[in-house]
Design a protein around this motif. Structure first.
Motif, PDB file in Angstrom:
ATOM      1  N   VAL A  99      30.859   7.115  63.289  1.00 46.88           N
ATOM      2  CA  VAL A  99      29.996   6.745  64.402  1.00 46.88           C
ATOM      3  C   VAL A  99      28.563   7.201  64.120  1.00 46.88           C
ATOM      4  O   VAL A  99      28.319   7.989  63.200  1.00 46.88           O
ATOM      5  N   ILE A 100      27.645   6.685  64.899  1.00 49.61           N
ATOM      6  CA  ILE A 100      26.233   7.051  64.806  1.00 49.61           C
ATOM      7  C   ILE A 100      25.792   7.516  66.186  1.00 49.61           C
ATOM      8  O   ILE A 100      26.072   6.844  67.189  1.00 49.61           O
ATOM      9  N   VAL A 101      25.122   8.660  66.243  1.00 52.69           N
ATOM     10  CA  VAL A 101      24.708   9.196  67.538  1.00 52.69           C
ATOM     11  C   VAL A 101      23.189   9.193  67.659  1.00 52.69           C
ATOM     12  O   VAL A 101      22.457   9.269  66.670  1.00 52.69           O
ATOM     13  N   ASP A 102      22.740   9.100  68.903  1.00 50.81           N
ATOM     14  CA  ASP A 102      21.324   9.198  69.243  1.00 50.81           C
ATOM     15  C   ASP A 102      21.224  10.023  70.519  1.00 50.81           C
ATOM     16  O   ASP A 102      21.899   9.722  71.509  1.00 50.81           O
ATOM     17  N   LEU A 103      20.400  11.052  70.508  1.00 53.47           N
ATOM     18  CA  LEU A 103      20.258  11.945  71.653  1.00 53.47           C
ATOM     19  C   LEU A 103      19.047  11.590  72.510  1.00 53.47           C
ATOM     20  O   LEU A 103      18.590  12.407  73.311  1.00 53.47           O
ATOM     21  N   GLY A 104      18.559  10.368  72.369  1.00 54.69           N
ATOM     22  CA  GLY A 104      17.385   9.954  73.129  1.00 54.69           C
ATOM     23  C   GLY A 104      17.582   9.939  74.629  1.00 54.69           C
ATOM     24  O   GLY A 104      16.600   9.981  75.378  1.00 54.69           O
ATOM     25  N   GLY A 105      18.830   9.911  75.096  1.00 51.98           N
ATOM     26  CA  GLY A 105      19.086   9.862  76.527  1.00 51.98           C
ATOM     27  C   GLY A 105      19.244  11.209  77.186  1.00 51.98           C
ATOM     28  O   GLY A 105      19.484  11.290  78.394  1.00 51.98           O
ATOM     29  N   ILE A 106      19.082  12.305  76.415  1.00 47.30           N
ATOM     30  CA  ILE A 106      19.323  13.632  76.967  1.00 47.30           C
ATOM     31  C   ILE A 106      18.428  14.708  76.357  1.00 47.30           C
ATOM     32  O   ILE A 106      18.115  15.707  77.020  1.00 47.30           O
ATOM     33  N   ALA A 107      17.973  14.519  75.123  1.00 47.26           N
ATOM     34  CA  ALA A 107      17.277  15.594  74.413  1.00 47.26           C
ATOM     35  C   ALA A 107      15.888  15.895  74.975  1.00 47.26           C
ATOM     36  O   ALA A 107      15.430  17.043  74.928  1.00 47.26           O
ATOM     37  N   LYS A 108      15.200  14.877  75.507  1.00 47.91           N
ATOM     38  CA  LYS A 108      13.862  15.160  76.060  1.00 47.91           C
ATOM     39  C   LYS A 108      13.965  16.056  77.281  1.00 47.91           C
ATOM     40  O   LYS A 108      13.144  16.960  77.462  1.00 47.91           O
ATOM     41  N   GLY A 109      14.986  15.830  78.098  1.00 49.23           N
ATOM     42  CA  GLY A 109      15.196  16.716  79.235  1.00 49.23           C
ATOM     43  C   GLY A 109      15.467  18.144  78.790  1.00 49.23           C
ATOM     44  O   GLY A 109      14.965  19.106  79.390  1.00 49.23           O
ATOM     45  N   PHE A 110      16.255  18.295  77.720  1.00 41.88           N
ATOM     46  CA  PHE A 110      16.519  19.623  77.181  1.00 41.88           C
ATOM     47  C   PHE A 110      15.232  20.268  76.681  1.00 41.88           C
ATOM     48  O   PHE A 110      15.005  21.470  76.884  1.00 41.88           O
ATOM     49  N   ALA A 111      14.365  19.478  76.037  1.00 40.85           N
ATOM     50  CA  ALA A 111      13.094  20.010  75.544  1.00 40.85           C
ATOM     51  C   ALA A 111      12.233  20.534  76.697  1.00 40.85           C
ATOM     52  O   ALA A 111      11.566  21.565  76.575  1.00 40.85           O
ATOM     53  N   VAL A 112      12.238  19.815  77.807  1.00 40.85           N
ATOM     54  CA  VAL A 112      11.503  20.272  78.987  1.00 40.85           C
ATOM     55  C   VAL A 112      12.060  21.609  79.473  1.00 40.85           C
ATOM     56  O   VAL A 112      11.309  22.546  79.781  1.00 40.85           O
ATOM     57  N   ASP A 113      13.380  21.723  79.543  1.00 40.89           N
ATOM     58  CA  ASP A 113      14.003  22.978  79.974  1.00 40.89           C
ATOM     59  C   ASP A 113      13.636  24.126  79.040  1.00 40.89           C
ATOM     60  O   ASP A 113      13.357  25.244  79.487  1.00 40.89           O
ATOM     61  N   ARG A 114      13.621  23.854  77.741  1.00 40.86           N
ATOM     62  CA  ARG A 114      13.259  24.898  76.775  1.00 40.86           C
ATOM     63  C   ARG A 114      11.793  25.298  76.929  1.00 40.86           C
ATOM     64  O   ARG A 114      11.446  26.475  76.788  1.00 40.86           O
ATOM     65  N   ALA A 115      10.928  24.327  77.200  1.00 40.76           N
ATOM     66  CA  ALA A 115       9.505  24.641  77.402  1.00 40.76           C
ATOM     67  C   ALA A 115       9.319  25.533  78.627  1.00 40.76           C
ATOM     68  O   ALA A 115       8.509  26.473  78.606  1.00 40.76           O
ATOM     69  N   VAL A 116      10.075  25.253  79.689  1.00 40.91           N
ATOM     70  CA  VAL A 116      10.002  26.096  80.884  1.00 40.91           C
ATOM     71  C   VAL A 116      10.439  27.523  80.554  1.00 40.91           C
ATOM     72  O   VAL A 116       9.786  28.501  80.959  1.00 40.91           O
ATOM     73  N   GLU A 117      11.536  27.658  79.816  1.00 41.11           N
ATOM     74  CA  GLU A 117      11.998  28.987  79.443  1.00 41.11           C
ATOM     75  C   GLU A 117      10.975  29.715  78.583  1.00 41.11           C
ATOM     76  O   GLU A 117      10.771  30.918  78.728  1.00 41.11           O
ATOM     77  N   ALA A 118      10.324  28.987  77.678  1.00 38.47           N
ATOM     78  CA  ALA A 118       9.305  29.605  76.827  1.00 38.47           C
ATOM     79  C   ALA A 118       8.128  30.104  77.655  1.00 38.47           C
ATOM     80  O   ALA A 118       7.589  31.203  77.410  1.00 38.47           O
ATOM     81  N   LEU A 119       7.710  29.318  78.635  1.00 37.77           N
ATOM     82  CA  LEU A 119       6.610  29.733  79.504  1.00 37.77           C
ATOM     83  C   LEU A 119       6.994  30.962  80.324  1.00 37.77           C
ATOM     84  O   LEU A 119       6.189  31.896  80.489  1.00 37.77           O
ATOM     85  N   LYS A 120       8.199  30.963  80.844  1.00 33.12           N
ATOM     86  CA  LYS A 120       8.657  32.127  81.612  1.00 33.12           C
ATOM     87  C   LYS A 120       8.684  33.374  80.747  1.00 33.12           C
ATOM     88  O   LYS A 120       8.270  34.459  81.181  1.00 33.12           O
TER      89      LYS A 120
END
Length: 253
Positions: free
Chosen positions: A89-110
Motif C-alpha cells: 500500500v501507499i500512505v499519505d498523511l496529508g489529511g492529519i499531519a498538518k493538524g499534528f504540526a499545529v499541536d507541536r507548534a503550540v507545545e513548543a511555544l508553551k
C-alpha cells in the motif's frame, strides 16, 4: 511526514515497508497510530492509503507502481517505532499531519514560556492560553463573506473543502476528499469545519464528517467536537455542537 520529500519517513515506508520493517521517528509513528485509530472508529471512512487513488487523479506525484488495493488494516505498527505493510500500500498523511504540526507548534511555544497565542497553518489553527479568539468561517463561493464564526479558547479548528481543488478526471469531476471505503470523492458538500481540543483530531474529523455528514455525530460527540457543514451554494446544511462551554460554539452571522 511529507509524501513529496524522498528522504521523509512516509517516502521510506512507501518504498520499503512491504519488504521489511522500517523504523520511523516517534512523531511519525504517533500520527500513524492516530490515523489507524480514526480509521477503526470511522469503519474505514478515514484511510491514509487512499494515496493510491490520489496518485491516479494526479493530486499526488505518481512515484509508485504495482500498488495493491489494500487499506489501513494492511499497516502494521510495531514496537520501537517500526512499521511494515502486509500488502504494498501507499500512505499519505496529508489529511492529519498538518493538524499534528499545529499541536507541536503550540507545545513548543508553551515550553518556550509563551502564555497564550494562536498558531495558524492555513485551514488548521489552534488557540491556547487564557485569551479567546473569534474565528470567522467564510463562504467558499464568496471568500470575503463570512458564513459564521466560532469563539475559541484552548481549542483547535480545522476546515477542509473541495472548492479550490476540484479537477476533471476523464468524464468525472473529482476532489481530494475521498471516502476511504469506496475511494470515491463526494461533491455534495463544499466545506466542513470542525472544532476540537487537538488540531490533529479536528483535521482528521473534517474528512470523516465530509463523507458521513449527519451520521458522523456519534464520533464527533466522542471527541467533544463541533462541526459546521456547508452545501454547494454556501448555505449551512448541518451543524453539530458537543461543547459544554458556551464560549466555544459555532454561530451564524
Amino acid at each position: 511526514m511529507s509524501f513529496h520529500h524522498p528522504a521523509s519517513d512516509v517516502s521510506r515506508i512507501n518504498r520499503e515497508a512491504f519488504q521489511r520493517k522500517v523504523t520511523v521517528d516517534p512523531w511519525t509513528w504517533h500520527v500513524l497510530r492516530a490515523a489507524q485509530e480514526l480509521s477503526h472508529e470511522s469503519d474505514g471512512i478515514f484511510d491514509i492509503t487512499v494515496a493510491r487513488t490520489l496518485m491516479q487523479w494526479k493530486y499526488l506525484p505518481r512515484r509508485y507502481r504495482n500498488v495493491s488495493k489494500g487499506n489501513w488494516r494492511d499497516i502494521v505498527l510495531e514496537k520501537n517505532c517500526t512499521v511494515r505493510f502486509r500488502q504494498r500500500v501507499i500512505v499519505d498523511l496529508g489529511g492529519i499531519a498538518k493538524g499534528f504540526a499545529v499541536d507541536r507548534a503550540v507545545e513548543a511555544l508553551k515550553c518556550a514560556g509563551v502564555s497564550s497565542g494562536v498558531v495558524n497553518a492555513g485551514g488548521d489553527l489552534r488557540v491556547f492560553g487564557l485569551k479567546s479568539e473569534l474565528v470567522h468561517l467564510r463562504r467558499p463561493d464568496e471568500p470575503m463573506r463570512p458564513v459564521g464564526a466560532i469563539k475559541l479558547r484552548e481549542r483547535a479548528l480545522a476546515t477542509s473543502g473541495i472548492y479550490f481543488a476540484q479537477k476533471r478526471c476523464g468524464r468525472a469531476v473529482v476532489s481530494a476528499l475521498l471516502n476511504g471505503r469506496t475511494c470515491r470523492s463526494s461533491r455534495k458538500l463544499i466545506s466542513v469545519s470542525v472544532a476540537a481540543s487537538a488540531c490533529m483530531i479536528a483535521d482528521a474529523l473534517t474528512k470523516i464528517a465530509f463523507v458521513l455528514r449527519e451520521k458522523s455525530a456519534p464520533l464527533l460527540a466522542q471527541y467533544h467536537a463541533d462541526a459546521l457543514l456547508l452545501e454547494r451554494d454556501g448555505a449551512p446544511s448541518w451543524m453539530f455542537r458537543s461543547s459544554c462551554d458556551t464560549r466555544d460554539r459555532i454561530r451564524f452571522d
